[in-house]
Design a protein around this motif. Structure first.
Motif, short mmCIF file in Angstrom:
data_model
loop_
_atom_site.label_atom_id
_atom_site.label_comp_id
_atom_site.label_asym_id
_atom_site.label_seq_id
_atom_site.Cartn_x
_atom_site.Cartn_y
_atom_site.Cartn_z
N ALA A 99 -6.68 -4.10 -3.03
CA ALA A 99 -7.41 -3.75 -4.26
C ALA A 99 -8.87 -3.43 -3.95
CB ALA A 99 -7.32 -4.89 -5.26
N LEU A 100 -9.50 -4.21 -3.07
CA LEU A 100 -10.90 -3.98 -2.74
C LEU A 100 -11.09 -2.62 -2.09
CD1 LEU A 100 -13.81 -4.94 -2.52
CD2 LEU A 100 -13.21 -6.10 -0.37
N ARG A 101 -10.16 -2.27 -1.21
CA ARG A 101 -10.26 -0.96 -0.54
C ARG A 101 -10.21 0.17 -1.57
NH1 ARG A 101 -6.25 1.75 3.76
NH2 ARG A 101 -7.79 2.75 5.10
N GLN A 102 -9.31 0.07 -2.54
CA GLN A 102 -9.20 1.09 -3.57
C GLN A 102 -10.42 1.10 -4.48
OE1 GLN A 102 -5.42 0.55 -5.58
NE2 GLN A 102 -4.30 0.46 -3.63
N LEU A 103 -10.91 -0.09 -4.80
CA LEU A 103 -12.07 -0.19 -5.68
C LEU A 103 -13.30 0.45 -5.04
CD1 LEU A 103 -12.93 -1.41 -8.43
CD2 LEU A 103 -13.61 -3.47 -7.19
N GLN A 104 -13.52 0.16 -3.78
CA GLN A 104 -14.67 0.73 -3.07
C GLN A 104 -14.56 2.25 -2.96
OE1 GLN A 104 -14.19 -1.61 0.50
NE2 GLN A 104 -15.88 -2.99 -0.02
N TYR A 105 -13.35 2.74 -2.73
CA TYR A 105 -13.17 4.18 -2.55
C TYR A 105 -13.36 4.95 -3.86
CZ TYR A 105 -10.97 8.59 -1.20
OH TYR A 105 -10.74 9.92 -0.96
N PHE A 106 -12.80 4.40 -4.96
CA PHE A 106 -12.81 5.15 -6.22
C PHE A 106 -14.00 4.80 -7.13
CE2 PHE A 106 -8.22 5.34 -5.13
CZ PHE A 106 -8.07 6.72 -5.15
N TRP A 107 -14.79 3.80 -6.76
CA TRP A 107 -15.91 3.40 -7.64
C TRP A 107 -16.81 4.57 -8.01
CZ3 TRP A 107 -16.87 -1.48 -9.73
CH2 TRP A 107 -18.09 -1.62 -10.40
N PRO A 108 -17.28 5.38 -7.07
CA PRO A 108 -18.17 6.49 -7.45
C PRO A 108 -17.54 7.45 -8.44
CG PRO A 108 -18.22 6.15 -5.07
CD PRO A 108 -17.07 5.33 -5.61
#
Length: 728
Positions: A99-108
């Motif tokens: 989840a963290l990996r996806q959150l960091q990638y899609f946050w912007p």
């Protein structure tokens, strides 16, 4: 070109060596699939071979499969196995890491701006939140409040919905539920003000992002086509919600779990999703793994009996609770394990005068095991609470036996290990010689405290050597794994593996007895396991008040039992301190186990106390002594025989052999292990006493009404024939 079946790179070669059920699980590549896997049945083997088979067969793109588990260590182990099976590139992560990996990638794209930092600990922010509400609380209470917030979040409860949906949960941290709800909201406000998120927010924000932004959801679903979830019995409502969003209505899902190993309900985990999987997925393939490759039949029998005892009591408990107007929790039929190993020693159940006496006795048994060749790294002492470790630390130190306290300083954080890793990384820049990686590692670590023979005693020198020896052993292990696949391990690959294990805190085995809580022992195994402090108030724990909570304690003991491969010792203590009054009772969970072992209730074995004992006390009157030498008996087997292990037998050897032959044939006829009919110790007593009637048989330890009914007539017939033969 078509590959031959003997080709080690052929897809079907991955299935070699799997049993029938494992093979079915591994070869069923289309979901939904539910693998119900008992302890020690090779579930990790089954799912890693399933993934590798799918990759080799071209069904799975390794970069589009996500394997999810619950600890970084388990994820690292899964990646390591997949690499060894020729399936690199598969994403094996925890729910939070994925989840963290996806959150960091899609946050912007989805949220914009700078992503908040992740909060390590909640206590600091909770202190400020409590101060804003003028609530006074101490540090211990703050930890309880933090745990309650974590439970609320993974249960998808907001500060507004907490009061309505929290039910009759006990007041956390000494505050009422209404006050807690306000504190929960205040904590969220402080977190927002400081631009921080906590561990649970990673899942919540990822869920929100996938629900609110179709572009993000579509991209994630395009990336991951197949999912595997290990330890599915420990999924929380929030994790299940995230999994459903990842799937997006698809059914390419394989879940693996065992409801009998649900021991984290206090964190929000629930086995309901596993137990109701076929309701949500009616077309699911269900595979049951029940062949236990870890433990001996004797250990497996203890585990089966513990769960079967609750199943037997289910109707009575349900009727009783319903009559009181209380909720009766379900108890699903547990998997009945079938051991695939050779027979081993009979498990022991002992009772001791106090905690120190129990710790000394356990230390003596560990010493005896060590003399028989059992490595200390294959011995564990498990207990319910961390506070119980002190007595064992002291006893082991006094005996000069090294140990490692699980949950203390992490292996890869030790200074000597960091220095050794730096030296190994430097050497990886230069290709190793013809001797290969194991020899190169030994040469390098010899300047960091490693040598072939272990230093005597304990202390810093011994601890440094143990750390180096663990790295040497790891080099041997990885080298052997590559060699089995016809591959050569390089130093660069070895240091890369070490870096990955360090990041996941996947530590190698260190020589020394493991001291650990039952919860932290999940997923581990040893040749010899001591389950200590099995008293009412500790097992089950005092605060386990409801039937659901007591059931969880039973499952926790089940997990403890199934950690043992061969030697299993279960013990309790009558008093906490030396010379104290023995008011403690052995755990209720030991009753069916004692009955199975043919031990009296309560267990009469009481080790001599380290303090003074009243000569007229009940404890002294119950102490079992050898009828030959008068010494205090120290194991259940000795109590049955009424003699020490070293004292000569008082029975006819020929008759004893005849009884064993009968037992073997009788057990085969009933299709049960021989020891289930009667243990060796019980047969020895029978051969000594020569009972002729039912009443005389019932006086033999290990022969109860149930066994008399099942085996009594056949046994009396053998004894009668033997008597006639001796007369003739």
């Amino acid at each position: 070109m078509t590959s031959s079946p003997s080709d080690p790179q052929a897809p079907d070669a991955v299935l070699d060596g799997l049993d029938e059920e494992q093979r079915q699980a591994a070869s069923t590549l289309s979901g939904p699939v539910c693998i119900l896997a008992g302890a020690g049945t090779g579930k990790t083997r089954a799912i890693t071979h399933r993934i590798a088979y799918g990759v080799r067969a071209g069904v799975y793109d390794p970069h589009r499969l996500l394997a999810v588990t619950f600890t970084a260590r388990a994820a690292a182990e899964m990646r390591s196995r997949l690499n060894a099976l020729g399936a690199p590139g598969v994403q094996a992560r925890t729910f939070h890491a994925a989840a963290l990996r996806q959150l960091q990638y899609f946050w912007p794209m989805a949220i914009g701006g700078v992503m908040p930092e992740i909060l390590d600990h909640k206590v600091r922010l909770l202190t400020e939140a409590a101060r804003r509400l003028h609530i006074t609380t101490d540090r211990a209470a703050l930890r309880d409040l933090a745990s309650e917030i974590e439970w609320a979040k993974v249960s998808t409860l907001t500060p507004d919905s907490y009061l309505e949906l929290a039910g009759d949960r006990p007041p956390p941290g000494g505050v009422d539920l209404r006050t807690f709800a306000k504190l929960y909201q205040s904590y969220e406000d402080v977190k927002l003000d400081k631009h921080l998120i906590d561990f649970e927010d990673v899942l919540l924000l990822t869920v929100g992002m996938l629900e609110d932004d179709e572009r993000v959801a579509a991209q994630v679903r395009q990336q991951y086509r197949h999912f595997v979830v290990d330890e599915y019995q420990d999924v929380s409502p929030l994790q299940q919600r995230l999994l459903d969003l990842w799937l997006g209505g698809r059914e390419e899902l394989c879940v693996v779990g065992d409801a009998s190993q649900t021991i984290y309900s206090f964190t929000g985990a629930t086995p309901d999703y596993l137990l109701k999987f076929t309701r949500r997925h009616p077309e699911a393939t269900v595979v049951r793994l029940v062949r236990d490759y870890r433990s001996t039949p004797q250990v497996v029998q203890m585990a089966n009996v513990l769960l079967a005892d609750r199943t037997r009591e289910q109707a009575r408990i349900r009727t009783q609770l319903q009559a009181q107007g209380e909720y009766a929790p379900s108890w699903p039929d547990p998997l009945r394990l079938i051991s695939q190993r050779e027979h081993g020693p009979t498990p022991s159940v002992t009772q001791h005068a106090d905690d120190d006496a129990e710790a000394r006795w356990i230390t003596e048994q560990i010493g005896a095991l060590q003399e028989k060749g059992v490595p200390l790294s294959e011995v564990a002492v498990l207990y319910r609470t961390n506070g119980q470790s002190q007595a064992f630390e002291q006893a082991l130190t006094s005996a000069g036996i090294s140990y490692q306290l699980r949950g203390s300083e992490r292996f890869f954080s030790r200074r000597e290990v960091r220095e050794a890793l730096a030296a190994l990384r430097t050497s990886s820049l230069v290709e190793e010689g013809e001797d290969g990686v194991p020899k190169t590692v030994r040469n390098i670590l010899s300047s960091h405290g490693w040598r072939r023979e272990a230093p005597e005693g304990t202390g810093a020198v011994r601890e440094r050597w143990e750390s180096m020896a663990a790295l040497v052993g790891l080099a041997d292990q990885i080298h052997a794994g590559r060699e089995a696949l016809g591959k050569t391990l390089t130093m660069r690959e070895f240091t890369s593996e070490l870096d990955e294990r360090s990041a996941a805190q996947h530590a190698p085995t260190v020589e020394g007895v493991t001291l650990a809580s039952l919860h932290s022992a999940k997923g581990l195994e040893w040749d010899a396991v001591f389950l200590a402090g099995l008293n009412e108030g500790l097992m089950p724990i005092t605060f386990a008040k409801t039937q659901r909570e007591v059931d969880e304690e039973r499952r926790l003991l089940y997990v403890g039992i199934t950690r043992a491969r061969k030697h299993l010792y279960m013990s309790s203590a009558q008093a906490r301190h030396s010379g104290g009054r023995g008011r403690r009772s052995p755990s209720r969970f030991l009753r069916p186990l004692r009955r199975e072992l043919g031990l009296e209730e309560p267990t009469r074995k009481i080790a001599p106390s380290s303090g003074a004992v009243n000569p007229n006390s009940r404890a002294k009157r119950k102490t079992a002594t050898c009828t030959t030498c008068g010494m205090v008996l120290t194991t259940g087997t000795e109590v049955k025989r009424r003699r020490c292990e070293d004292c000569p037998a008082r029975y006819d050897e020929e008759l004893y052999a005849r009884l064993r032959t009968w037992r073997s044939a009788h057990a085969k006829e009933l299709d049960v292990p021989a020891f289930v009919v009667f243990t060796d110790a019980t047969l020895e007593v029978i051969a000594e006493r020569l009972p002729r009637t039912d009443a005389e048989l019932l006086e033999v330890p290990g022969v109860g009404e149930r066994k008399l009914e099942k085996h009594g007539e056949a046994l009396k017939s053998v004894l009668s024939e033997a008597t006639e033969a001796r007369r003739g």
